[in-house]
Design an enzyme around this catalytic site. Structure first.
Site, PDB file in Angstrom:
ATOM      1  N   GLU A  83       8.745  16.347  15.322  1.00 36.60           N
ATOM      2  CA  GLU A  83       9.251  16.187  13.954  1.00 36.60           C
ATOM      3  C   GLU A  83       8.460  17.117  13.036  1.00 36.60           C
ATOM      4  O   GLU A  83       7.232  17.035  12.963  1.00 36.60           O
ATOM      5  CB  GLU A  83       9.075  14.738  13.485  1.00 36.60           C
ATOM      6  CG  GLU A  83       9.686  14.518  12.109  1.00 36.60           C
ATOM      7  CD  GLU A  83       9.393  13.146  11.528  1.00 36.60           C
ATOM      8  OE1 GLU A  83       8.239  12.691  11.599  1.00 36.60           O
ATOM      9  OE2 GLU A  83      10.331  12.532  10.988  1.00 36.60           O
ATOM     10  N   LYS A 137       0.896  -1.169   0.000  1.00 36.88           N
ATOM     11  CA  LYS A 137       0.000   0.000   0.000  1.00 36.88           C
ATOM     12  C   LYS A 137       0.927   1.210   0.000  1.00 36.88           C
ATOM     13  O   LYS A 137       1.375   1.673   1.045  1.00 36.88           O
ATOM     14  CB  LYS A 137      -0.898  -0.022   1.244  1.00 36.88           C
ATOM     15  CG  LYS A 137      -2.202   0.730   1.112  1.00 36.88           C
ATOM     16  CD  LYS A 137      -2.086   2.182   0.686  1.00 36.88           C
ATOM     17  CE  LYS A 137      -1.887   3.134   1.843  1.00 36.88           C
ATOM     18  NZ  LYS A 137      -1.567   4.533   1.386  1.00 36.88           N
ATOM     19  N   GLU A 142       9.011   1.562  11.210  1.00 35.07           N
ATOM     20  CA  GLU A 142      10.114   2.506  10.957  1.00 35.07           C
ATOM     21  C   GLU A 142       9.490   3.890  10.961  1.00 35.07           C
ATOM     22  O   GLU A 142       8.778   4.249  10.017  1.00 35.07           O
ATOM     23  CB  GLU A 142      10.777   2.215   9.601  1.00 35.07           C
ATOM     24  CG  GLU A 142      11.364   0.817   9.451  1.00 35.07           C
ATOM     25  CD  GLU A 142      12.620   0.613  10.277  1.00 35.07           C
ATOM     26  OE1 GLU A 142      13.164   1.584  10.815  1.00 35.07           O
ATOM     27  OE2 GLU A 142      13.049  -0.546  10.403  1.00 35.07           O
ATOM     28  N   VAL A 159       0.799   7.486  13.331  1.00 40.17           N
ATOM     29  CA  VAL A 159       0.109   6.391  12.625  1.00 40.17           C
ATOM     30  C   VAL A 159       0.712   5.047  13.041  1.00 40.17           C
ATOM     31  O   VAL A 159      -0.001   4.063  13.242  1.00 40.17           O
ATOM     32  CB  VAL A 159       0.173   6.588  11.085  1.00 40.17           C
ATOM     33  CG1 VAL A 159      -0.400   5.384  10.364  1.00 40.17           C
ATOM     34  CG2 VAL A 159      -0.569   7.861  10.677  1.00 40.17           C
ATOM     35  N   GLY A 160       2.039   5.011  13.216  1.00 41.16           N
ATOM     36  CA  GLY A 160       2.714   3.778  13.635  1.00 41.16           C
ATOM     37  C   GLY A 160       2.162   3.242  14.951  1.00 41.16           C
ATOM     38  O   GLY A 160       1.945   2.033  15.106  1.00 41.16           O
ATOM     39  N   CYS A 209      13.420  10.995   7.099  1.00 36.53           N
ATOM     40  CA  CYS A 209      13.334  10.615   8.512  1.00 36.53           C
ATOM     41  C   CYS A 209      14.670  10.867   9.192  1.00 36.53           C
ATOM     42  O   CYS A 209      14.738  11.101  10.387  1.00 36.53           O
ATOM     43  CB  CYS A 209      12.933   9.153   8.632  1.00 36.53           C
ATOM     44  SG  CYS A 209      14.034   8.051   7.757  1.00 36.53           S
ATOM     45  N   GLY A 268       6.437   5.317   8.296  1.00 29.36           N
ATOM     46  CA  GLY A 268       5.632   6.535   8.288  1.00 29.36           C
ATOM     47  C   GLY A 268       5.764   7.252   9.614  1.00 29.36           C
ATOM     48  O   GLY A 268       6.740   7.063  10.352  1.00 29.36           O
ATOM     49  N   SER A 269       4.756   8.050   9.933  1.00 28.25           N
ATOM     50  CA  SER A 269       4.828   8.878  11.143  1.00 28.25           C
ATOM     51  C   SER A 269       4.639   8.029  12.400  1.00 28.25           C
ATOM     52  O   SER A 269       3.993   6.974  12.371  1.00 28.25           O
ATOM     53  CB  SER A 269       3.738   9.941  11.077  1.00 28.25           C
ATOM     54  OG  SER A 269       2.473   9.314  11.010  1.00 28.25           O
TER      55      SER A 269
HETATM   56  P1  NAD Z   1       2.090   8.860   7.342  1.00 24.25           P
HETATM   57  O1  NAD Z   1       2.209   8.186   8.658  1.00 24.25           O
HETATM   58  O2  NAD Z   1       1.093   9.943   7.208  1.00 24.25           O
HETATM   59  O3  NAD Z   1       1.722   7.791   6.196  1.00 24.25           O
HETATM   60  C1  NAD Z   1       2.539   6.681   5.914  1.00 24.25           C
HETATM   61  C2  NAD Z   1       1.711   5.616   5.205  1.00 24.25           C
HETATM   62  O4  NAD Z   1       0.702   5.144   6.097  1.00 24.25           O
HETATM   63  C3  NAD Z   1       0.976   6.105   3.958  1.00 24.25           C
HETATM   64  O5  NAD Z   1       0.973   5.103   2.992  1.00 24.25           O
HETATM   65  C4  NAD Z   1      -0.439   6.346   4.473  1.00 24.25           C
HETATM   66  O6  NAD Z   1      -1.429   6.241   3.481  1.00 24.25           O
HETATM   67  C5  NAD Z   1      -0.574   5.231   5.492  1.00 24.25           C
HETATM   68  N1  NAD Z   1      -1.552   5.485   6.563  1.00 24.25           N
HETATM   69  C6  NAD Z   1      -1.949   6.678   7.076  1.00 24.25           C
HETATM   70  N2  NAD Z   1      -2.860   6.481   8.046  1.00 24.25           N
HETATM   71  C7  NAD Z   1      -3.038   5.147   8.162  1.00 24.25           C
HETATM   72  C8  NAD Z   1      -3.840   4.324   9.003  1.00 24.25           C
HETATM   73  N3  NAD Z   1      -4.663   4.840   9.916  1.00 24.25           N
HETATM   74  N4  NAD Z   1      -3.753   2.976   8.869  1.00 24.25           N
HETATM   75  C9  NAD Z   1      -2.921   2.431   7.955  1.00 24.25           C
HETATM   76  N5  NAD Z   1      -2.146   3.163   7.120  1.00 24.25           N
HETATM   77  C10 NAD Z   1      -2.194   4.502   7.225  1.00 24.25           C
HETATM   78  O7  NAD Z   1       3.556   9.367   6.958  1.00 24.25           O
HETATM   79  P2  NAD Z   1       4.024  10.132   5.659  1.00 24.25           P
HETATM   80  O8  NAD Z   1       3.606  11.563   5.751  1.00 24.25           O
HETATM   81  O9  NAD Z   1       3.675   9.366   4.455  1.00 24.25           O
HETATM   82  O10 NAD Z   1       5.620  10.046   5.804  1.00 24.25           O
HETATM   83  C11 NAD Z   1       6.362  10.881   6.640  1.00 24.25           C
HETATM   84  C12 NAD Z   1       6.745  10.158   7.919  1.00 24.25           C
HETATM   85  O11 NAD Z   1       7.429   8.950   7.607  1.00 24.25           O
HETATM   86  C13 NAD Z   1       7.710  10.958   8.768  1.00 24.25           C
HETATM   87  O12 NAD Z   1       7.326  10.843  10.105  1.00 24.25           O
HETATM   88  C14 NAD Z   1       9.035  10.281   8.534  1.00 24.25           C
HETATM   89  O13 NAD Z   1       9.982  10.452   9.563  1.00 24.25           O
HETATM   90  C15 NAD Z   1       8.612   8.859   8.396  1.00 24.25           C
HETATM   91  N6  NAD Z   1       9.631   8.054   7.706  1.00 24.25           N
HETATM   92  C16 NAD Z   1      10.345   7.144   8.433  1.00 24.25           C
HETATM   93  C17 NAD Z   1      11.347   6.401   7.833  1.00 24.25           C
HETATM   94  C18 NAD Z   1      12.139   5.381   8.613  1.00 24.25           C
HETATM   95  O14 NAD Z   1      12.743   4.506   8.002  1.00 24.25           O
HETATM   96  N7  NAD Z   1      12.185   5.458   9.928  1.00 24.25           N
HETATM   97  C19 NAD Z   1      11.619   6.574   6.469  1.00 24.25           C
HETATM   98  C20 NAD Z   1      10.875   7.506   5.754  1.00 24.25           C
HETATM   99  C21 NAD Z   1       9.870   8.241   6.382  1.00 24.25           C
END
Ligand code: NAD
Length: 494
Positions: free
Chosen positions: A384, A174, A249, A231-232, A283, A227-228
């Site tokens: 962040e 996804k 991550e 959400v994580g 990140c 992701g964030s």
């Molecule tokens: P996000 O958390 O908004 O979204 C990430 C993914 O999760 C997207 O595909 C989104 O559609 C999906 N998502 C959102 N809500 C969801 C839910 N309720 N259930 C399931 N899936 C859901 O993050 P973003 O804005 O896409 O990315 C930026 C974030 O990612 C920053 O916090 C950044 O630090 C982090 N990031 C971390 C790493 C790492 O390896 N640690 C690498 C790149 C980015």
């Protein structure tokens, strides 16, 4: 306008919802790249079914044979490197060299994981008992849901996908709604490389609908999420309720220390690059600097001089060093942090403005922004921002610098600039970060090394490196007895 389809069971399938979202170029919002499915539960369920169906065949395919297909995918990534990088520039905004790096790192992980197909080592050891072997071997987890962020649209997906595949899992990707076209092209490569239908499925859509439907599907055995942290944490709760394996991550608020003996030229370059390249949307971007008071002013002069030289512009311009912000929502969000920091009394020493004239009229452009005299407990220092915003603190000692660096909910990456080996090692002993650098920027992880963070930056898992195998496989322990008696290690059984 082209309407794209989900990739399910090897076929391109329209979303059951018949709804689509726009993929918008962040450098030019009038450039709509395509319409992508706003998939719902039905689409996810169909993809999970396809992955489940493909699992017996794929998990029985031997790892060296799986590796051959992954190797071929790597070769195709290299063959199409320029074209793929241009797509990343268009839909994500980053510069061409950054986008090429994204594809190269995806090919690198493919080659590394293809080689892992001839290792995937287990253990063979002795038993307490005579005429018995004790062994371990890796087995796949099952159907894996891979949910990804947009900032490295090919690398983030492939750093999960290829380890998952070499271990024998089938997958549903996804991808982020901000960068779906890169995922679509990866789907083409997967097909061309010859993976059996259903081994890799790609379902587009928004997080709370499509992403969540994947997380709560009971036939999905593992969720790997980048992701964030917000959400994580929500995903972790859902997985916890279902005892589903989950690898997270997450975000970072990465700190870099500049000691009084540091090479200031190199340190200033590392900070400018770490804070402002990819417009701070990594990140592992540098968002806090702790500079020793003896060199603070000299360091600031060099940092500002280097920042001034960084051209802001579209990723298509070869002179650009600072690309646009991914979308308008995030642009406004970052600006809010800046305005709030000014209102609270932090000193804005550089940048801070949205650029909307001339070259910048149609895109999401923001000046690189540097603050000093920042309250360590403020949102600017603690949260962040995921944009080109840096806070610089003046410190009196290494101890104070490390204390402030660790005063963060995050623990992803960190760096120390010093030529004193004892200072470097003392700092490494106590810095709370999953990835540490000495005399280098806070970003630039390599595919054969584990990447991941402490505290709110993750849940203890590491991808990729050989450590990714621990995410995407289960250990099976085997006792092989050839004594011809019923023996066990707990009591004598006559
Ligand atoms: P996000 O958390 O908004 O979204 C990430 C993914 O999760 C997207 O595909 C989104 O559609 C999906 N998502 C959102 N809500 C969801 C839910 N309720 N259930 C399931 N899936 C859901 O993050 P973003 O804005 O896409 O990315 C930026 C974030 O990612 C920053 O916090 C950044 O630090 C982090 N990031 C971390 C790493 C790492 O390896 N640690 C690498 C790149 C980015």
């Amino acid at each position: 306008m082209e309407k794209y389809c989900n990739l399910i069971g090897g076929k391109l399938i329209k979303p059951s919802t018949d709804e689509y979202f726009e993929n918008i170029n962040p450098a030019d919002r009038t450039d709509i790249i395509g319409l992508f499915p706003k998939s719902g539960k039905k689409d996810i369920d169909l993809a999970v079914k396809a992955a489940k169906k493909a699992f017996p065949g794929w998990s029985k395919t031997t790892p060296p044979k799986r590796g051959r297909l992954i190797f071929e995918a790597g070769r195709l990534l290299i063959e199409r490197k320029e074209e793929l990088a241009k797509v990343i520039v268009r839909e994500m905004g980053k510069t061409m060299p950054e986008a090429v790096g994204d594809i190269q790192s995806s090919a690198d992980v493919a080659y590394f994981m293809a080689g892992e197909g001839r290792r995937l080592y287990g253990q063979t050891t002795f038993s307490e008992l005579d005429k018995r072997w004790a062994l371990t071997k890796r087995t796949p987890v099952g159907v894996c849901g891979l949910i990804t962020a947009w900032n490295a649209p090919m690398a983030i997906v492939t750093w999960k996908l290829f380890p998952a595949l070499i271990c024998g899992n089938t997958t549903i990707v996804k991808p982020s709604e901000d960068t779906p076209l890169t995922a679509h092209l990866l789907g083409e490569i997967i097909k061309e490389a010859g993976f059996p239908d259903g081994v890799v499925n790609i379902v587009y859509g928004l997080g709370p609908e499509t992403g969540e439907a994947l997380v709560v599907n009971d036939d999905v055995d593992l969720i790997s999420f980048t992701g964030s942290s917000k959400v994580g944490k929500a995903i972790s709760e859902e997985c916890g309720r279902r005892l589903k394996k989950c690898s997270l991550e997450l975000g970072g608020k990465n700190g870099l220390i500049v000691m009084d003996d540091a090479d200031l030229e190199v340190a200033a370059q590392a900070v400018a690059s770490g804070a402002f390249s990819t417009a701070g949307q990594r990140c592992a971007s540098t968002s806090r600097v702790f500079a020793h008071e003896k060199v603070y002013f000299q360091f600031m002069d060099k940092l500002i001089e280097k920042t001034k030289k960084m051209k802001i512009g579209p990723g298509t311009d070869p002179e650009t060093k600072i690309c646009p912000i991914i979308n308008e929502r995030q642009l406004k969000n970052i600006k809010k942090y800046i305005d709030e920091a000014v209102a609270e009394g932090s000193k804005l020493v550089y940048g801070g403005k949205i650029l909307a004239d001339g070259l910048y009229t149609k895109g999401n452009f923001l000046e690189p922004t540097i603050f000093t005299e920042v309250d360590v407990k403020s949102r600017l220092a603690q949260e962040e921002i995921f944009g080109p915003v840096l806070a610089v603190f003046k410190v009196r000692s290494l101890t104070e610098a490390v204390k402030l660096l660790n005063d963060s909910p995050y623990g992803l990456t960190a760096s120390v600039f010093t030529n004193r080996i004892d200072d470097a090692l003392n700092a490494l002993d106590v810095i709370q970060a999953g990835v540490c650098y000495i005399n280098a920027p806070t970003f630039g992880s390599e595919v054969h090394m584990p990447f991941g963070g402490l505290k709110d930056s993750g849940n203890g898992m590491r991808e990729p490196g050989t450590q990714a195998m621990d995410v995407f496989s289960e250990w099976k322990t085997i006792y092989l007895d050839y004594s011809n008696i019923s023996q066990n290690s707990q009591f004598k059984d006559d």
